[in-house]
Structure formats: structure tokens, C-alpha cells
Design an enzyme around this catalytic site. Structure first.
Site, short mmCIF file in Angstrom:
data_model
loop_
_atom_site.label_atom_id
_atom_site.label_comp_id
_atom_site.label_asym_id
_atom_site.label_seq_id
_atom_site.Cartn_x
_atom_site.Cartn_y
_atom_site.Cartn_z
N ASN A 234 0.83 -1.21 0.00
CA ASN A 234 0.00 0.00 0.00
C ASN A 234 0.87 1.26 0.00
O ASN A 234 0.53 2.25 -0.64
CB ASN A 234 -0.94 0.00 1.21
CG ASN A 234 -2.28 -0.63 0.90
OD1 ASN A 234 -2.91 -0.29 -0.09
ND2 ASN A 234 -2.71 -1.56 1.73
N ILE B 266 -1.48 -2.12 17.80
CA ILE B 266 -2.70 -1.49 18.33
C ILE B 266 -2.26 -0.21 19.02
O ILE B 266 -1.41 -0.24 19.92
CB ILE B 266 -3.44 -2.43 19.29
CG1 ILE B 266 -3.97 -3.65 18.52
CG2 ILE B 266 -4.58 -1.70 19.98
CD1 ILE B 266 -4.62 -4.70 19.39
N ASN C 47 -6.48 4.89 8.21
CA ASN C 47 -6.13 3.48 8.16
C ASN C 47 -6.90 2.82 7.02
O ASN C 47 -7.97 3.29 6.63
CB ASN C 47 -6.47 2.79 9.49
CG ASN C 47 -6.04 1.33 9.51
OD1 ASN C 47 -4.91 1.00 9.12
ND2 ASN C 47 -6.91 0.46 9.96
N HIS D 88 -8.43 -1.07 5.92
CA HIS D 88 -8.76 -2.38 6.51
C HIS D 88 -9.36 -3.27 5.43
O HIS D 88 -10.21 -2.83 4.66
CB HIS D 88 -9.75 -2.20 7.66
CG HIS D 88 -10.04 -3.48 8.39
ND1 HIS D 88 -9.14 -4.05 9.26
CD2 HIS D 88 -11.12 -4.30 8.36
CE1 HIS D 88 -9.66 -5.18 9.74
NE2 HIS D 88 -10.86 -5.35 9.21
N SER E 244 -11.83 -0.94 3.19
CA SER E 244 -12.34 0.34 3.71
C SER E 244 -11.21 1.23 4.18
O SER E 244 -10.28 0.77 4.84
CB SER E 244 -13.26 0.09 4.92
OG SER E 244 -14.25 -0.88 4.65
N THR F 130 -10.03 6.15 15.24
CA THR F 130 -10.47 6.61 16.55
C THR F 130 -10.02 5.58 17.58
O THR F 130 -9.35 4.61 17.25
CB THR F 130 -12.01 6.77 16.59
OG1 THR F 130 -12.61 5.48 16.36
CG2 THR F 130 -12.50 7.76 15.54
N ASP G 117 -10.57 -0.36 14.48
CA ASP G 117 -11.24 -0.49 13.17
C ASP G 117 -12.66 0.08 13.21
O ASP G 117 -13.54 -0.39 12.47
CB ASP G 117 -11.29 -1.97 12.73
CG ASP G 117 -9.91 -2.56 12.52
OD1 ASP G 117 -8.98 -1.80 12.19
OD2 ASP G 117 -9.76 -3.78 12.70
N GLN H 36 -7.80 -3.35 -5.00
CA GLN H 36 -8.71 -2.26 -4.64
C GLN H 36 -8.13 -1.36 -3.55
O GLN H 36 -8.35 -0.14 -3.56
CB GLN H 36 -10.07 -2.82 -4.21
CG GLN H 36 -10.77 -3.63 -5.28
CD GLN H 36 -10.93 -2.86 -6.58
OE1 GLN H 36 -11.27 -1.68 -6.58
NE2 GLN H 36 -10.68 -3.53 -7.69
#
Length: 216
Positions: A17, A95, A110, A112, A139, A144, A148, A176
Site C-alpha cells: 500500500n 494497536i 487506516n 482495513h 475500507s 479513533t 477499526d 482495490q
């Protein structure tokens, strides 16, 4: 934004990515500039991708810190040295603490590999197949304190094929991801995308709960 939008990208692995983000910013007229790539693993291939593109890199080994809070505090120092407008998580396998997330509130994105809110966490492709889903995807969302769970920006939706395996599905979802993450970064850099108290906004319009959906 009139000025170039400086971006720091956080990675832990191969950085596919990251490569898509780098490739998307090669034009001189692109509003975003990736000014640094930071990894918690010295062997992450994404660091080599950054070096080849002439982007500064930093390594911060989480194992060298007593706890998650100490690591995140050090990570904030490293990131803030570059004064970024935006921080992008691209396969950063940590995390994050609430303090870290609050520090970058509204400028932390982010990606996911599922159609959130479905399948938060790991093994998303296997779970989609086991559930018999006819559609799957990925997505981009604002980060926050809920894992996720932040407001969605954009989703890419693909059909699940009858002969799909977790591997084949992952492969098509990756394609995608490489399409929608550069798009979301560009929207932010153009000052079109923002986080408000009620959710994500694009061009002054509140996005639906699923974000903007692109179908294939």
C-alpha cells in the site's frame, strides 16, 4: 490546502500500500508529499521501497520499550519531527494507545481489508467466505480509539466468486486497496476530506455510514 500536504506513513511489512501511495504522488502537481516512512521492524521491505523513492526512513523497535505507552510516546516524537499534516497507517501491525490516537485526531487514516463494520480485526477474507458473503472489499477510515471503528471515508466493493479462496480474495482486495488509499490521501491533501464531531465529510457533505462506495 495551498501548501503541499506532508504525510508520514507507518508500516510493519512489505509496504504494497505504501508503494501505491508513493506511485500516486510522483506527479509534480500532486498535493501530497510523503516526507517519511516509519517502521517498527528494521526488516520491513517497505523501508527499501521508501529509500528507492528518496523518502526518509526511521525504525523504532517496539520491543525496546517497556510498554505500549512508552513506545507510542517515542513514536509521536519521531513523527512530529516531520510536522506532518496527515499520518497514514499502511500495514502498521500495532494497536495504538488512546493517547496516540487523540494526538493525531482528525489526521490519522487506516485501511482495513473488509467492508467495515464487518470483520474488524484479522482473517477477514476467511471470515467473509465462511459467512457466505456475496460481496467483500476494503475500507479507508479515520482512526479513533475504537479498533477499526472510526468514521468511514471510502470503500471498494467486489463480488465474491464461487471458487474464491482466502488467497484469491485477498489478491483482488489488494488491487482495490491500492486504488482507494491514494484516493483518500489525495482528498485529504486537497482539503476536501475532514473529520467532524458527527463523522467524515467530503466536500462539505457528511459521508454516509459506509463512506463513499466504489463498486467493481
Amino acid at each position: 490546502m495551498a501548501a503541499r500536504c506532508d504525510v508520514v506513513v507507518l508500516i510493519s511489512g512489505s509496504g504494497s500500500n505504501l508503494q501505491a501511495l508513493i506511485d500516486s504522488t510522483t506527479g509534480c502537481d500532486h498535493p501530497a508529499r510523503i516526507c517519511a516512512v516509519v517502521s517498527n521492524r528494521a526488516d520491513a521491505f517497505g523501508l527499501e521501497r521508501a529509500r528507492r523513492a528518496g523518502i526518509e526512513t526511521r525504525v523504532l523497535d517496539h520491543k525496546a520499550y517497556a510498554d505500549r505507552e512508552a513506545f507510542d510516546a517515542a513514536l509521536i516524537e519521531v513523527i512530529d519531527a516531520f510536522s506532518p499534516h496527515l499520518v497514514v497507517l499502511a500495514g502498521f501491525m500495532r494497536i495504538l494507545t488512546p493517547g496516540f490516537v487523540r494526538h493525531y485526531q482528525g489526521r490519522l487514516l487506516n485501511i482495513h481489508p473488509s467492508l467495515l463494520p464487518k470483520y474488524k480485526g484479522l482473517h477477514t477474507h476467511q471470515r467473509a467466505l465462511e459467512a457466505g458473503d456475496t460481496e467483500h472489499g476494503c475500507s479507508v477510515h479515520f482512526v479513533t480509539e475504537e479498533l477499526d471503528g472510526g468514521p468511514l471515508v471510502v470503500q471498494a466493493v467486489i463480488p465474491v466468486q464461487s471458487d474464491d479462496t482466502p488467497e484469491s480474495l485477498a489478491q483482488r482486495v489488494h488491487v482495490q486497496e491500492h486504488r482507494i488509499y491514494p484516493l483518500a490521501m489525495r482528498w485529504f491533501a486537497e482539503d476536501r476530506l475532514r473529520l467532524t464531531p458527527t463523522g467524515a465529510e467530503l466536500d462539505g457533505q457528511e459521508l454516509p455510514a459506509s463512506g463513499q462506495q466504489l463498486r467493481n
